[in-house]
Design a protein around this motif. Sequence first.
Motif, short mmCIF file in Angstrom:
data_model
loop_
_atom_site.label_atom_id
_atom_site.label_comp_id
_atom_site.label_asym_id
_atom_site.label_seq_id
_atom_site.Cartn_x
_atom_site.Cartn_y
_atom_site.Cartn_z
N GLY A 430 0.83 -1.20 0.00
CA GLY A 430 0.00 0.00 0.00
C GLY A 430 0.86 1.24 0.00
O GLY A 430 2.09 1.16 -0.01
N PHE A 431 0.20 2.39 0.01
CA PHE A 431 0.97 3.64 0.07
C PHE A 431 0.14 4.74 0.70
O PHE A 431 -1.07 4.57 0.93
CB PHE A 431 1.46 4.05 -1.33
N GLY A 432 0.81 5.82 1.02
CA GLY A 432 0.13 7.01 1.55
C GLY A 432 0.39 8.19 0.64
O GLY A 432 1.54 8.47 0.30
N LEU A 433 -0.69 8.83 0.23
CA LEU A 433 -0.56 10.07 -0.55
C LEU A 433 -1.04 11.21 0.33
O LEU A 433 -2.18 11.18 0.81
CB LEU A 433 -1.41 10.01 -1.82
N GLY A 434 -0.20 12.17 0.56
CA GLY A 434 -0.63 13.35 1.30
C GLY A 434 -1.49 14.21 0.38
O GLY A 434 -1.03 14.67 -0.65
N PHE A 435 -2.75 14.39 0.78
CA PHE A 435 -3.70 15.07 -0.11
C PHE A 435 -3.24 16.50 -0.41
O PHE A 435 -3.34 16.98 -1.53
CB PHE A 435 -5.09 15.06 0.55
N GLU A 436 -2.71 17.18 0.60
CA GLU A 436 -2.26 18.57 0.37
C GLU A 436 -1.02 18.62 -0.51
O GLU A 436 -0.83 19.59 -1.25
CB GLU A 436 -2.00 19.28 1.71
N ARG A 437 -0.17 17.59 -0.43
CA ARG A 437 0.99 17.56 -1.35
C ARG A 437 0.48 17.42 -2.78
O ARG A 437 1.00 18.04 -3.71
CB ARG A 437 1.91 16.39 -1.01
N LEU A 438 -0.52 16.57 -2.95
CA LEU A 438 -1.11 16.43 -4.29
C LEU A 438 -1.62 17.79 -4.77
O LEU A 438 -1.42 18.18 -5.93
CB LEU A 438 -2.27 15.43 -4.27
N LEU A 439 -2.28 18.52 -3.86
CA LEU A 439 -2.83 19.82 -4.26
C LEU A 439 -1.74 20.82 -4.61
O LEU A 439 -1.89 21.62 -5.53
CB LEU A 439 -3.75 20.36 -3.17
N LEU A 440 -0.63 20.77 -3.89
CA LEU A 440 0.50 21.63 -4.26
C LEU A 440 0.92 21.31 -5.69
O LEU A 440 1.17 22.20 -6.51
CB LEU A 440 1.70 21.38 -3.35
N TYR A 441 0.97 20.02 -5.95
CA TYR A 441 1.43 19.58 -7.27
C TYR A 441 0.47 20.02 -8.38
O TYR A 441 0.88 20.53 -9.42
CB TYR A 441 1.59 18.06 -7.26
N VAL A 442 -0.81 19.86 -8.12
CA VAL A 442 -1.81 20.13 -9.17
C VAL A 442 -2.07 21.63 -9.35
O VAL A 442 -2.33 22.09 -10.46
CB VAL A 442 -3.13 19.38 -8.85
N THR A 443 -1.99 22.41 -8.26
CA THR A 443 -2.29 23.84 -8.39
C THR A 443 -1.05 24.69 -8.65
O THR A 443 -1.17 25.82 -9.09
CB THR A 443 -2.94 24.39 -7.10
N GLY A 444 0.12 24.16 -8.31
CA GLY A 444 1.33 24.97 -8.46
C GLY A 444 1.53 25.93 -7.30
O GLY A 444 2.47 26.72 -7.31
N MET A 445 0.67 25.86 -6.29
CA MET A 445 0.89 26.69 -5.09
C MET A 445 2.17 26.20 -4.43
O MET A 445 2.55 25.03 -4.58
CB MET A 445 -0.29 26.55 -4.12
#
Length: 463
Positions: A430-445
């Motif tokens: 399994g794995f863990g994805l940090g949801f906010e890290r994903l959002l940094l990646y997708v939004t460029g914030m």
Amino acid sequence: MTPTIHELLSNDKALGPVTVKGWIRTRRETKTAVFIELNDGSCLANIQCVFSLESAASDTNKPEIARATTGASAVIEGMLVASPGQGQKVEVQASAIRILGEAPVESYPLQKKAHSLEFLREIAHLRARTNTFGAVARVRNRMAFAVHEFFQSQGFYYVHTPIITASDAEGAGAMFQVTTLDLDRVASSGKPDYEKDFFGKPAFLTVSGQLNVETYCQALSRVYTFGPTFRAENSNTTRHLSEFWMIEPEIAFAELSDDIELAKNFIRHLVTTALKDCADDLAFFDARIQPGLIAGLEKVSKGEFSQMTYTDAVKELEKSKDSFEFTPFWGCDLQSEHEKFLTEKVVGGPVVVTNYPKEIKAFYMKQNDDGKTVAAMDVLVPRFGEIIGGSEREWRLDLLEKRMDELGLKKETYSWYLDLRRYGTTPHAGFGLGFERLLLYVTGMTNIRDVIPFPRAPKLADF
Ligand code: ATP
Ligand code: MN
């Protein structure tokens, strides 16, 4: 309910009488008309409401237009018509306006067109009214839904794992303690009496749902969690929050390669969905926050991920030793600067790094035959590094117990976890994805505090 501005702007068949409601972004007066831009957060775009001088001068409208300042909430009635101007397909030919709530110019904090993200962080209760934070909120919503979409379409079951836990040494990070003991009393008596504490023993906020979700994995085969996670690390970085949301899938009868495949497909689904369904918001981020954002995401949505072992990654890093503050060597935990270098300079995109030294990874990861590494994988992305951490789990009871002994972990505390290996054990991963890290990646914030509505970080728990 009146239609949202999003509905009005995306459906130009509905020309005719309308009522629009929202917050005023700007009011502009020209020689021929008064223009009010209204935004209701349903989409990035405002709707333009145009008052002829005659309409603006009517007895009922005139005093309301005077109160129609930036930030005020308003109801505007009129006709939705094709717009003669540029920049919008439709606009409202306004006949009546009513202010619901004023926003006095002297005190409303969002007067300027552009505010610094730091300033906006201090007014988290109002920042969602800006273009940037409205866009973040909409993308966050869509991505949360896409997480469920992805797993549900692949036969995964959503499991709610607990937030309060008594297993204290999972190793993922420092924990917040949960207690009903009177701390002043504890201080004066010198020692806490945990038998008197709420759970009769020390309890904490979870740092990961993984150990719990493994129990359901060993019964339902494909499961995932998606919930809040807490880490009390005193790390004031732009990548760490004290409270963040984590997505943790766990698959039975699976090896590391299955885990990697799942992670890649998952990221691809999320990125593709964002490109398709959040196009306006991403165009905004691309133009204002992170130039090249969309091109980078498109590459990920279509392309392959690179993959390399930790050992090869360290070799690459050693070639450029001098570029780093922290000198890389085999056995070191990869620093964010190393991870960024691998993605930005070595591969030019996301990369999956596998088989890390066992010393720098958690006790439950499957030990490889070389005796030195574990079957772990991290997905690293440009701009900030780790977005996913995962592994195949040690499913052999004897090896898991041996590793726990080596690390001095109390087996009694984990007896339930060991039972999963004792009875009907299976290879699983399994794995863990940090949801906010994903959002940094997708939004460029660039700061993780800007992609969660109310950030929690050291000395920061307002609102
Ligand atoms: P890092 O080295 O970046 O601190 P980690 O190795 O502690 O990450 P894991 O324990 O593997 O991370 O957690 C899984 C995922 O959770 C990470 O890949 C990351 O996306 C996310 N994550 C971990 N810590 C935080 C945090 N403090 N704030 C936000 N997201 C986090
Ligand atoms: Mn960490």
